[in-house]
Design a protein around this motif. Structure first.
Motif, PDB file in Angstrom:
ATOM      1  N   THR A  19       2.319   1.667  -3.521  1.00 56.35           N
ATOM      2  CA  THR A  19       1.325   2.203  -4.453  1.00 56.35           C
ATOM      3  C   THR A  19       1.177   3.710  -4.279  1.00 56.35           C
ATOM      4  O   THR A  19       1.120   4.458  -5.257  1.00 56.35           O
ATOM      5  CB  THR A  19      -0.028   1.497  -4.248  1.00 56.35           C
ATOM      6  OG1 THR A  19       0.148   0.098  -4.501  1.00 56.35           O
ATOM      7  CG2 THR A  19      -1.099   2.041  -5.177  1.00 56.35           C
ATOM      8  N   ALA A  20       1.139   4.171  -3.042  1.00 59.56           N
ATOM      9  CA  ALA A  20       1.035   5.608  -2.773  1.00 59.56           C
ATOM     10  C   ALA A  20       2.272   6.343  -3.284  1.00 59.56           C
ATOM     11  O   ALA A  20       2.165   7.427  -3.867  1.00 59.56           O
ATOM     12  CB  ALA A  20       0.843   5.848  -1.279  1.00 59.56           C
TER      13      ALA A  20
ATOM     14  N   VAL B  75       4.356   5.427  -5.769  1.00 54.60           N
ATOM     15  CA  VAL B  75       4.353   5.449  -7.233  1.00 54.60           C
ATOM     16  C   VAL B  75       3.331   6.466  -7.751  1.00 54.60           C
ATOM     17  O   VAL B  75       3.619   7.229  -8.685  1.00 54.60           O
ATOM     18  CB  VAL B  75       4.092   4.042  -7.806  1.00 54.60           C
ATOM     19  CG1 VAL B  75       3.836   4.092  -9.304  1.00 54.60           C
ATOM     20  CG2 VAL B  75       5.262   3.130  -7.485  1.00 54.60           C
ATOM     21  N   SER B  76       2.167   6.517  -7.135  1.00 54.53           N
ATOM     22  CA  SER B  76       1.155   7.477  -7.534  1.00 54.53           C
ATOM     23  C   SER B  76       1.659   8.913  -7.382  1.00 54.53           C
ATOM     24  O   SER B  76       1.500   9.745  -8.273  1.00 54.53           O
ATOM     25  CB  SER B  76      -0.116   7.276  -6.696  1.00 54.53           C
ATOM     26  OG  SER B  76      -1.076   8.235  -7.008  1.00 54.53           O
ATOM     27  N   HIS B  77       2.301   9.181  -6.254  1.00 54.42           N
ATOM     28  CA  HIS B  77       2.849  10.512  -6.013  1.00 54.42           C
ATOM     29  C   HIS B  77       3.958  10.841  -7.032  1.00 54.42           C
ATOM     30  O   HIS B  77       4.000  11.952  -7.576  1.00 54.42           O
ATOM     31  CB  HIS B  77       3.390  10.603  -4.589  1.00 54.42           C
ATOM     32  CG  HIS B  77       3.997  11.929  -4.279  1.00 54.42           C
ATOM     33  ND1 HIS B  77       3.245  13.051  -4.046  1.00 54.42           N
ATOM     34  CD2 HIS B  77       5.291  12.317  -4.188  1.00 54.42           C
ATOM     35  CE1 HIS B  77       4.044  14.082  -3.824  1.00 54.42           C
ATOM     36  NE2 HIS B  77       5.291  13.652  -3.896  1.00 54.42           N
TER      37      HIS B  77
ATOM     38  N   ARG C 291       0.830  -1.215   0.000  1.00 59.16           N
ATOM     39  CA  ARG C 291       0.000   0.000   0.000  1.00 59.16           C
ATOM     40  C   ARG C 291       0.857   1.255   0.000  1.00 59.16           C
ATOM     41  O   ARG C 291       0.557   2.232  -0.698  1.00 59.16           O
ATOM     42  CB  ARG C 291      -0.944  -0.006   1.189  1.00 59.16           C
ATOM     43  CG  ARG C 291      -2.023  -1.088   1.073  1.00 59.16           C
ATOM     44  CD  ARG C 291      -2.759  -1.227   2.355  1.00 59.16           C
ATOM     45  NE  ARG C 291      -1.766  -1.727   3.335  1.00 59.16           N
ATOM     46  CZ  ARG C 291      -2.017  -2.089   4.559  1.00 59.16           C
ATOM     47  NH1 ARG C 291      -3.227  -1.988   5.018  1.00 59.16           N
ATOM     48  NH2 ARG C 291      -1.066  -2.537   5.354  1.00 59.16           N
TER      49      ARG C 291
ATOM     50  N   ARG D  90       4.319   9.709 -10.039  1.00 55.77           N
ATOM     51  CA  ARG D  90       3.709   9.948 -11.354  1.00 55.77           C
ATOM     52  C   ARG D  90       3.114  11.345 -11.426  1.00 55.77           C
ATOM     53  O   ARG D  90       3.217  12.018 -12.449  1.00 55.77           O
ATOM     54  CB  ARG D  90       2.645   8.896 -11.641  1.00 55.77           C
ATOM     55  CG  ARG D  90       3.226   7.566 -12.018  1.00 55.77           C
ATOM     56  CD  ARG D  90       2.144   6.564 -12.353  1.00 55.77           C
ATOM     57  NE  ARG D  90       2.760   5.324 -12.781  1.00 55.77           N
ATOM     58  CZ  ARG D  90       2.208   4.141 -12.635  1.00 55.77           C
ATOM     59  NH1 ARG D  90       1.005   4.030 -12.090  1.00 55.77           N
ATOM     60  NH2 ARG D  90       2.827   3.053 -13.049  1.00 55.77           N
ATOM     61  N   GLN D  91       2.482  11.781 -10.352  1.00 58.59           N
ATOM     62  CA  GLN D  91       1.897  13.119 -10.332  1.00 58.59           C
ATOM     63  C   GLN D  91       2.985  14.191 -10.446  1.00 58.59           C
ATOM     64  O   GLN D  91       2.794  15.201 -11.110  1.00 58.59           O
ATOM     65  CB  GLN D  91       1.095  13.331  -9.052  1.00 58.59           C
ATOM     66  CG  GLN D  91      -0.175  12.523  -8.999  1.00 58.59           C
ATOM     67  CD  GLN D  91      -0.865  12.625  -7.659  1.00 58.59           C
ATOM     68  OE1 GLN D  91      -0.386  13.296  -6.737  1.00 58.59           O
ATOM     69  NE2 GLN D  91      -1.986  11.957  -7.523  1.00 58.59           N
TER      70      GLN D  91
END
Length: 71
Positions: free
Chosen positions: A60-61, A63-65, A57, A67-68
Motif C-alpha cells: 500500500t505504501a 502504490v501510494s508513493h 502494508r 501514484r504521487q
C-alpha cells in the motif's frame, strides 16, 4: 486461501500502468492480499519465473508513493 497460492488457481490483475504493447507488465493477486495480508506480485510476461510476496502494508505504501510520483 493460504499465503502461498498455486499460481494456476490465482486470479491475477494486470497493473493499470501496463500498456497494451506488452511493455513492463506487472500483475498482482488482490484476493490473496485480502485473505492473507501478503501481496503476490509477478511479471506478466514471465509468470513461470515466480512471484515476489510483499506485506500488504508495504505494498500500500509503495502504490501510494508511485501514484504521487506519477502525478
Amino acid at each position: 486461501m493460504n499465503a502461498h497460492p498455486r499460481p494456476a488457481l490465482t486470479e491475477w490483475v494486470t497493473s493499470s500502468y501496463s500498456g497494451p504493447e506488452g511493455g513492463n507488465c506487472l500483475e498482482w493477486a488482490p484476493a490473496v492480499a485480502v485473505t492473507s495480508g501478503v501481496v503476490p506480485v509477478r511479471d506478466s510476461k514471465a509468470p513461470a519465473v515466480g512471484t515476489v510476496r510483499v506485506d500488504a502494508r508495504a505494498w500500500t505504501a509503495f502504490v501510494s508513493h508511485a501514484r504521487q510520483q506519477a502525478a
